[in-house]
Design an enzyme around this catalytic site. Structure first.
Site, short mmCIF file in Angstrom:
data_model
loop_
_atom_site.label_atom_id
_atom_site.label_comp_id
_atom_site.label_asym_id
_atom_site.label_seq_id
_atom_site.Cartn_x
_atom_site.Cartn_y
_atom_site.Cartn_z
N LYS A 129 21.28 16.03 33.33
CA LYS A 129 21.37 14.73 32.53
C LYS A 129 21.93 15.12 31.22
CE LYS A 129 18.71 10.97 30.88
NZ LYS A 129 17.34 10.18 30.76
N SER B 59 17.03 5.69 32.46
CA SER B 59 18.28 5.88 31.91
C SER B 59 18.88 7.04 32.65
CB SER B 59 18.07 6.36 30.27
OG SER B 59 17.11 7.45 30.29
N SER C 148 12.50 6.72 32.76
CA SER C 148 13.72 7.21 33.06
C SER C 148 14.12 8.13 34.29
CB SER C 148 14.54 7.47 31.69
OG SER C 148 14.83 6.57 31.17
N1 GLN Z 1 13.79 2.05 29.70
C1 GLN Z 1 13.05 2.61 28.74
C2 GLN Z 1 13.77 2.42 27.51
O1 GLN Z 1 14.88 1.91 27.43
C3 GLN Z 1 12.55 4.05 29.32
C4 GLN Z 1 14.09 4.88 29.06
C5 GLN Z 1 13.47 6.23 29.03
O2 GLN Z 1 12.36 6.65 29.86
N2 GLN Z 1 14.22 7.19 28.61
O3 GLN Z 1 13.41 3.04 26.64
#
Ligand code: GLN
Length: 487
Positions: free
Chosen positions: A78, A153, A177
């Protein structure tokens, strides 16, 4: 070479038997990227030349019997995890030209074992989002249905693994994420216990919640990757100095062990897609043959999303203060310093990142700190307490990963609250710091993947993997997105 037949562990055996070389394997992975990625768009950067050079070196090493637990295996990373000499953009324009001057500890560990980094994967900007639509560059498409999101994400990582562009990936998980995109793409994704895996070299979003974890096509591969990246690192002050068990051995030895499993009523009573409920319930019936399954209560669950959206933005607003045009990446032309700061941040950050910075700055501002941040921290303790109490009675918890199957690109992007709610089942796990994994359990009638989440007590990551492994064995699915076979 049909890469849908391979996973990491099996490929290592085949490389060992000289059925093919690492060079052939990496070439084929790059071919998959060339034919599939123009449609899926999982990668921000493909490391073609270096990957091929490293593959040749891996083959040489293998000839000389020099080992390495991932010798010659193509892995994607990532784009918020640093690899020395490669771009690390966090899918943000503000880091567009940033080249990492050092590697994350996890990448050092993978490299030491001979892994080959084939590329950096797309994500929501600074990991803020649940669909990869918040990437500052382009959205990633779900390989199961190109009109739908891959989740986020770590959407690029999950989509890459699902479509066999590389054999595994590392993502990061602050509120879901890794697990949510894994569920949306039909692959396995794990958020380890907070403190199990070093965060050194992971670009910080919300430091008290962030964890790096593996994404792979099987539970065994997930355990195998975790084995390599887990363990104490003095460079991360939140890294736990604990013994790491042999995860692969553990899951194999406990293939038939029965566990006491809790189903939190607050999760199953909330609004969940009917097809998802049906698939989960059918599986739970099957699991009852071996396991004792009881209903439990995690009473503060309903406050988790609200709590997260104070704590995560508060930490983010502080962590992202460093992107000011002076130290890293993009710098706007301006007449004076203040104007340069403003222009750099106004252009460099996307909408969602700005929203989080504003929310977080507000929550931390004088006079509001007690009402928001302090209160959220107290509720966070109550949520942690819920899990600690539950684990006095049971070994593991099973829940849905997502309330819906993958949604359409564009469906939620203008409604942040709806987007935030897609992490309703994963966020409590980060707030409590416990480990959680998403395992594929089937497809909806529209051919969209569904996952189940296994949650365990702190530093019992092996238990989480063990039940996940049993579920995988019970279902014996082989989920390959049709787009992969067509090309
Ligand atoms: N979707 C969540 C957010 O927008 C979690 C994102 C993540 O785990 N990095 O913060």
């Amino acid at each position: 070479m049909d890469l849908t037949e391979f996973n990491i562990v099996k490929t290592l055996e085949l490389l060992e038997k000289r059925k093919f070389s690492s060079e052939e394997l990496v070439k084929e992975s790059l071919n998959y990227i060339k034919s599939l990625d123009p449609k899926i768009k999982a990668f921000l950067y493909v490391n073609e030349e270096l990957a091929l050079t490293l593959a040749k070196q891996a083959d040489e090493k293998r000839k000389k019997r020099e080992g390495g637990k991932l010798l010659g295996i193509p892995i994607s990373i990532k784009d918020n995890i640093c690899i020395k000499g490669l771009p690390t953009t966090c899918a943000s324009k503000i880091l567009q030209n940033f080249i990492a001057p050092y590697s994350a500890e996890v990448c050092e560990r993978l490299s030491r074992e001979g892994a080959i980094f084939i590329g950096k994967t797309n994500m929501d900007e600074f990991a803020m989002g649940s669909s990869t639509e918040n990437s500052g560059f382009f959205p990633t498409h779900n390989p199961w249905d190109l009109e739908r999101v891959p989740g986020g994400s770590s959407g690029g990582s999950a989509a890459a693994v699902a479509s066999r562009m590389g054999l595994g990936s590392l993502g990061s998980d602050t509120g879901g994420s890794i697990r949510q995109p894994a569920a949306f793409c039909g692959v396995v994704g794990m958020k380890p216990t907070y403190g199990l895996v070093s965060r050194f070299g992971l670009v910080a979003f919300a430091s008290s919640l962030d964890q790096i974890g593996p994404i792979a096509t099987t539970v065994e591969d997930t355990a195998y990757l975790l084995q390599i990246i887990a363990g104490y690192d003095p460079k991360d002050s939140t890294s736990a100095p604990i013994e790491i068990p042999d995860y692969v051995k553990f899951i194999k030895e406990n293939e038939k062990t029965s566990y006491k499993i809790g189903l939190p009523k607050e999760y199953f009573e909330s609004e969940i897609d009917l097809e998802i409920t049906k698939i989960l319930m059918e599986l739970i019936e099957k699991l009852k043959k071996r396991h004792k399954i009881i209903e439990i209560s995690l009473p503060h669950t309903e406050y988790a999303v609200a709590t997260y959206y104070i704590i995560a933005p508060a930490e983010a607003s502080s962590n992202l203060a460093r992107y000011d045009g002076v130290k890293y990446g993009f710098r706007a032309e301006a007449k004076n310093l203040i104007e340069m700061y403003k222009k750099t941040r106004a252009y460099g950050f996307g909408k969602e990142v700005k929203r989080r910075i504003m929310l977080g700055t507000y929550a931390l501002s004088a006079g509001y700190y007690d009402a928001f941040y302090l209160k959220a921290s107290k509720v966070r303790t109550l949520i942690l307490q819920d899990f600690l109490n539950a684990f006095k009675e049971i070994d593991l918890i099973l829940t849905p990963v997502t309330p819906t199957p993958p949604f359409k690109i564009g469906e939620k992007i203008f409604d942040p609250l709806q987007m935030y709610l897609s992490d309703i089942f994963t966020i409590p796990v980060n707030l409590a710091g416990v480990p959680g994994i998403s395992v594929p359990v089937g497809l909806t009638s529209n051919n969209l993947p569904v996952g189940i989440q296994v949650i365990g007590p702190h530093f019992k990551d092996e238990l989480v993997l063990s039940l996940a492994y049993q579920i995988e064995k019970e279902l014996d699915l082989k989920l390959i997105p049709p787009i992969v076979n067509k090309s």
